[in-house]
Write a protein that holds these residues in place. Sequence first.
Motif, PDB file in Angstrom:
ATOM      1  N   ALA A 193     -38.005 -36.225 -33.662  1.00 27.85           N
ATOM      2  CA  ALA A 193     -37.899 -37.565 -34.240  1.00 27.85           C
ATOM      3  C   ALA A 193     -36.691 -37.670 -35.164  1.00 27.85           C
ATOM      4  N   SER A 194     -36.393 -36.607 -35.908  1.00 30.20           N
ATOM      5  CA  SER A 194     -35.262 -36.659 -36.840  1.00 30.20           C
ATOM      6  C   SER A 194     -33.937 -36.841 -36.112  1.00 30.20           C
ATOM      7  N   SER A 195     -33.877 -36.429 -34.841  1.00 30.63           N
ATOM      8  CA  SER A 195     -32.641 -36.587 -34.073  1.00 30.63           C
ATOM      9  C   SER A 195     -32.398 -38.041 -33.676  1.00 30.63           C
ATOM     10  N   LEU A 196     -33.392 -38.917 -33.894  1.00 27.57           N
ATOM     11  CA  LEU A 196     -33.248 -40.329 -33.534  1.00 27.57           C
ATOM     12  C   LEU A 196     -32.559 -41.142 -34.629  1.00 27.57           C
ATOM     13  N   VAL A 197     -32.405 -40.557 -35.819  1.00 23.11           N
ATOM     14  CA  VAL A 197     -31.771 -41.292 -36.915  1.00 23.11           C
ATOM     15  C   VAL A 197     -30.344 -41.679 -36.507  1.00 23.11           C
ATOM     16  N   GLY A 198     -30.030 -42.951 -36.676  1.00 23.36           N
ATOM     17  CA  GLY A 198     -28.712 -43.445 -36.309  1.00 23.36           C
ATOM     18  C   GLY A 198     -28.649 -44.012 -34.904  1.00 23.36           C
ATOM     19  N   LYS A 199     -29.700 -43.815 -34.122  1.00 21.12           N
ATOM     20  CA  LYS A 199     -29.730 -44.352 -32.763  1.00 21.12           C
ATOM     21  C   LYS A 199     -30.572 -45.628 -32.729  1.00 21.12           C
ATOM     22  N   LYS A 200     -30.669 -46.213 -31.549  1.00 25.18           N
ATOM     23  CA  LYS A 200     -31.490 -47.403 -31.373  1.00 25.18           C
ATOM     24  C   LYS A 200     -32.634 -47.104 -30.410  1.00 25.18           C
ATOM     25  N   VAL A 201     -33.762 -47.729 -30.680  1.00 28.64           N
ATOM     26  CA  VAL A 201     -34.929 -47.569 -29.807  1.00 28.64           C
ATOM     27  C   VAL A 201     -35.419 -48.942 -29.385  1.00 28.64           C
ATOM     28  N   LEU A 202     -35.959 -48.997 -28.191  1.00 27.40           N
ATOM     29  CA  LEU A 202     -36.547 -50.239 -27.693  1.00 27.40           C
ATOM     30  C   LEU A 202     -37.998 -50.280 -28.159  1.00 27.40           C
ATOM     31  N   ILE A 203     -38.366 -51.355 -28.851  1.00 28.58           N
ATOM     32  CA  ILE A 203     -39.704 -51.456 -29.415  1.00 28.58           C
ATOM     33  C   ILE A 203     -40.460 -52.616 -28.777  1.00 28.58           C
ATOM     34  N   PRO A 204     -41.794 -52.527 -28.702  1.00 23.52           N
ATOM     35  CA  PRO A 204     -42.583 -53.604 -28.086  1.00 23.52           C
ATOM     36  C   PRO A 204     -42.749 -54.800 -29.011  1.00 23.52           C
ATOM     37  N   SER A 205     -41.643 -55.425 -29.361  1.00 19.26           N
ATOM     38  CA  SER A 205     -41.647 -56.590 -30.247  1.00 19.26           C
ATOM     39  C   SER A 205     -40.465 -57.474 -29.888  1.00 19.26           C
ATOM     40  N   ASN A 206     -40.642 -58.786 -30.013  1.00 15.59           N
ATOM     41  CA  ASN A 206     -39.523 -59.690 -29.726  1.00 15.59           C
ATOM     42  C   ASN A 206     -38.715 -60.012 -30.978  1.00 15.59           C
ATOM     43  N   GLU A 207     -39.047 -59.335 -32.099  1.00 17.14           N
ATOM     44  CA  GLU A 207     -38.264 -59.505 -33.319  1.00 17.14           C
ATOM     45  C   GLU A 207     -37.098 -58.524 -33.344  1.00 17.14           C
ATOM     46  N   THR A 208     -35.957 -58.982 -33.790  1.00 17.09           N
ATOM     47  CA  THR A 208     -34.788 -58.132 -33.905  1.00 17.09           C
ATOM     48  C   THR A 208     -34.147 -58.365 -35.260  1.00 17.09           C
ATOM     49  N   TYR A 209     -33.269 -57.449 -35.659  1.00 20.55           N
ATOM     50  CA  TYR A 209     -32.572 -57.605 -36.942  1.00 20.55           C
ATOM     51  C   TYR A 209     -31.078 -57.585 -36.674  1.00 20.55           C
ATOM     52  N   THR A 240     -42.284 -61.401 -20.933  1.00 21.80           N
ATOM     53  CA  THR A 240     -42.465 -60.377 -21.971  1.00 21.80           C
ATOM     54  C   THR A 240     -41.105 -59.885 -22.442  1.00 21.80           C
ATOM     55  N   THR A 241     -40.929 -59.874 -23.749  1.00 16.26           N
ATOM     56  CA  THR A 241     -39.641 -59.506 -24.328  1.00 16.26           C
ATOM     57  C   THR A 241     -39.792 -58.377 -25.328  1.00 16.26           C
ATOM     58  N   ALA A 242     -38.853 -57.454 -25.309  1.00 16.97           N
ATOM     59  CA  ALA A 242     -38.790 -56.364 -26.285  1.00 16.97           C
ATOM     60  C   ALA A 242     -37.392 -56.373 -26.896  1.00 16.97           C
ATOM     61  N   SER A 243     -37.213 -55.654 -27.995  1.00 18.83           N
ATOM     62  CA  SER A 243     -35.906 -55.664 -28.654  1.00 18.83           C
ATOM     63  C   SER A 243     -35.499 -54.255 -29.068  1.00 18.83           C
ATOM     64  N   TYR A 244     -34.206 -54.068 -29.223  1.00 15.52           N
ATOM     65  CA  TYR A 244     -33.675 -52.796 -29.692  1.00 15.52           C
ATOM     66  C   TYR A 244     -33.560 -52.847 -31.217  1.00 15.52           C
ATOM     67  N   ALA A 245     -33.903 -51.728 -31.848  1.00 17.36           N
ATOM     68  CA  ALA A 245     -33.855 -51.653 -33.310  1.00 17.36           C
ATOM     69  C   ALA A 245     -33.161 -50.368 -33.736  1.00 17.36           C
ATOM     70  N   HIS A 246     -32.497 -50.443 -34.893  1.00 15.45           N
ATOM     71  CA  HIS A 246     -31.737 -49.310 -35.421  1.00 15.45           C
ATOM     72  C   HIS A 246     -32.648 -48.418 -36.256  1.00 15.45           C
ATOM     73  N   VAL A 247     -32.678 -47.120 -35.952  1.00 13.14           N
ATOM     74  CA  VAL A 247     -33.498 -46.156 -36.699  1.00 13.14           C
ATOM     75  C   VAL A 247     -32.721 -45.691 -37.922  1.00 13.14           C
ATOM     76  N   GLU A 248     -33.236 -46.043 -39.106  1.00 17.85           N
ATOM     77  CA  GLU A 248     -32.567 -45.642 -40.346  1.00 17.85           C
ATOM     78  C   GLU A 248     -33.048 -44.286 -40.850  1.00 17.85           C
ATOM     79  N   SER A 249     -34.357 -44.025 -40.699  1.00 16.02           N
ATOM     80  CA  SER A 249     -34.916 -42.760 -41.171  1.00 16.02           C
ATOM     81  C   SER A 249     -36.228 -42.499 -40.446  1.00 16.02           C
ATOM     82  N   VAL A 250     -36.764 -41.309 -40.681  1.00 13.98           N
ATOM     83  CA  VAL A 250     -38.014 -40.901 -40.051  1.00 13.98           C
ATOM     84  C   VAL A 250     -38.966 -40.396 -41.126  1.00 13.98           C
TER      85      VAL A 250
END
Length: 231
Positions: free
Chosen positions: A94-110, A190-200
């Motif tokens: 999980a710590s290797s995901l910091v700084g990457k983006k993940v697709l989440i089951p939500s239609n909200e994005t930032y 159905t819509t999902a969004s990509y989000a930026h992983v800041e920390s774990v």
Amino acid sequence: MATITSSGISLTAPLTDSQVKANAEIDSEQQLDQEDFFSLLSQQLAYQDPFSPVENAEMISQMSSFTTAEGIATLGTEFAGIKEVLNSSQALEASSLVGKKVLIPSNETYLSEGGTASGSLTTTTGAYSTLVSVEDSTGSVIRTIDIGDVGAGNQRFDWDGLDSQGQPAPEGKYTFNAYGSVNGNGEELTTASYAHVESVSLGGGSASVYLNLKGLGGIELADAIEVSENI
């Protein structure tokens, strides 16, 4: 109602730390280990009735029961160790995901200042004339993205961060809503969004590992649909 006491100890008052520790020590001393078991078995054989000796099957049954109980206890300890290793491995991944983006089951994005945002829509049969609306925090549509015809499965889309007037949208939360024609009927997709992983957040014990997403809070690692480089 008066409190009943015995030897100066209130039976209704909570135990002190020293009393709890003493009780734990007594409990541990009362547990039988393998040496205690064989000592008792030897005493049983020494004092058995010579006219009614212990049957071999009964003795073997007692030994098997103790061995099984001891094996289960040992197995529990080994499983606890394996669980710790798995938790550590999951936390490292999980710590290797910091700084990457993940697709989440939500239609909200930032949307970051001057940045872009991406999402994904899903259909089981495909859709025609697909549109994605971008709504701000007040529910107002600030941009509509024409996706066109899409096939069955997942279809990624990108928003350049501009509103319908071509001006950069302010930083903040936005919502994707997708619509398309399916079998001649207009449907919401159905819509999902990509989000930026800041920390774990590394959970301890039975706690889950959480991905802390920029502007969107956190989700469990198991809820992430896809991992992507910064897009």
